[in-house]
Design a protein around this motif. Structure first.
Motif, PDB file in Angstrom:
ATOM      1  N   ARG A  24       0.832  -1.208   0.000  1.00 21.88           N
ATOM      2  CA  ARG A  24       0.000   0.000   0.000  1.00 21.88           C
ATOM      3  C   ARG A  24       0.863   1.252   0.000  1.00 21.88           C
ATOM      4  NH1 ARG A  24      -3.046  -1.230   4.094  1.00 21.88           N
ATOM      5  NH2 ARG A  24      -1.812  -0.117   5.613  1.00 21.88           N
ATOM      6  N   ARG A  25       1.927   1.255   0.799  1.00 23.98           N
ATOM      7  CA  ARG A  25       2.848   2.399   0.836  1.00 23.98           C
ATOM      8  C   ARG A  25       3.534   2.586  -0.516  1.00 23.98           C
ATOM      9  NH1 ARG A  25       3.466   0.571   6.079  1.00 23.98           N
ATOM     10  NH2 ARG A  25       5.184  -0.824   5.551  1.00 23.98           N
ATOM     11  N   ALA A  26       3.959   1.501  -1.137  1.00 28.41           N
ATOM     12  CA  ALA A  26       4.629   1.588  -2.440  1.00 28.41           C
ATOM     13  C   ALA A  26       3.690   2.158  -3.495  1.00 28.41           C
ATOM     14  CB  ALA A  26       5.136   0.208  -2.868  1.00 28.41           C
ATOM     15  N   VAL A  27       2.435   1.740  -3.472  1.00 29.50           N
ATOM     16  CA  VAL A  27       1.443   2.236  -4.425  1.00 29.50           C
ATOM     17  C   VAL A  27       1.212   3.734  -4.210  1.00 29.50           C
ATOM     18  CG1 VAL A  27      -1.026   2.105  -4.981  1.00 29.50           C
ATOM     19  CG2 VAL A  27       0.343   0.016  -4.822  1.00 29.50           C
ATOM     20  N   ARG A  28       1.185   4.158  -2.948  1.00 33.11           N
ATOM     21  CA  ARG A  28       1.022   5.593  -2.667  1.00 33.11           C
ATOM     22  C   ARG A  28       2.230   6.379  -3.160  1.00 33.11           C
ATOM     23  NH1 ARG A  28      -0.634   4.302   2.638  1.00 33.11           N
ATOM     24  NH2 ARG A  28       1.178   5.387   3.400  1.00 33.11           N
ATOM     25  N   VAL A  29       3.435   5.876  -2.923  1.00 34.58           N
ATOM     26  CA  VAL A  29       4.646   6.567  -3.366  1.00 34.58           C
ATOM     27  C   VAL A  29       4.680   6.639  -4.899  1.00 34.58           C
ATOM     28  CG1 VAL A  29       7.167   6.423  -3.482  1.00 34.58           C
ATOM     29  CG2 VAL A  29       6.006   6.057  -1.303  1.00 34.58           C
ATOM     30  N   ALA A  30       4.287   5.573  -5.575  1.00 33.30           N
ATOM     31  CA  ALA A  30       4.266   5.561  -7.037  1.00 33.30           C
ATOM     32  C   ALA A  30       3.150   6.459  -7.586  1.00 33.30           C
ATOM     33  CB  ALA A  30       4.095   4.131  -7.547  1.00 33.30           C
TER      34      ALA A  30
END
Length: 101
Positions: A24-30
């Protein structure tokens, strides 16, 4: 005494939950929401949730890692933030993102 009793019954963190939180964090950063909408169910680009739920894991992973530059979808192959978490990202979209009814 109560603190000891509660600690004895505490569950260790579920590694799957940690993996999904990391995805979820990676998707937000991307910043996938920029094109796919805040709920990832489509905006300027199609629904990631719908795609993950209707395509195979392999097809989803290929679409994310290879992208579709002619349609504006960047390729994330070679981007460690996404590539190292791609299985968890698929799981996040395929089963974890709440469905809107």
């Amino acid at each position: 005494m109560l603190a000891v009793s509660l600690a004895a019954h505490a569950q260790p963190p579920d590694p799957a939950d940690a993996s999904l939180a990391d995805a979820r964090r990676a998707v937000r950063v991307a910043d996938c929401a920029r094109c796919h909408g805040k709920d990832y169910d489509g905006l300027a680009a199609p629904s990631i949730v719908g795609f993950a739920r209707t395509q195979s894991r392999e097809r989803f992973i290929a679409a994310v890692l290879d992208g579709n530059p002619s349609m504006g979808m960047p390729a994330y192959r070679g981007i460690p933030l996404i590539e190292s978490r791609i299985d968890a990202i698929y799981d996040y979209f395929a089963s974890t993102v709440p469905r809107r009814e």
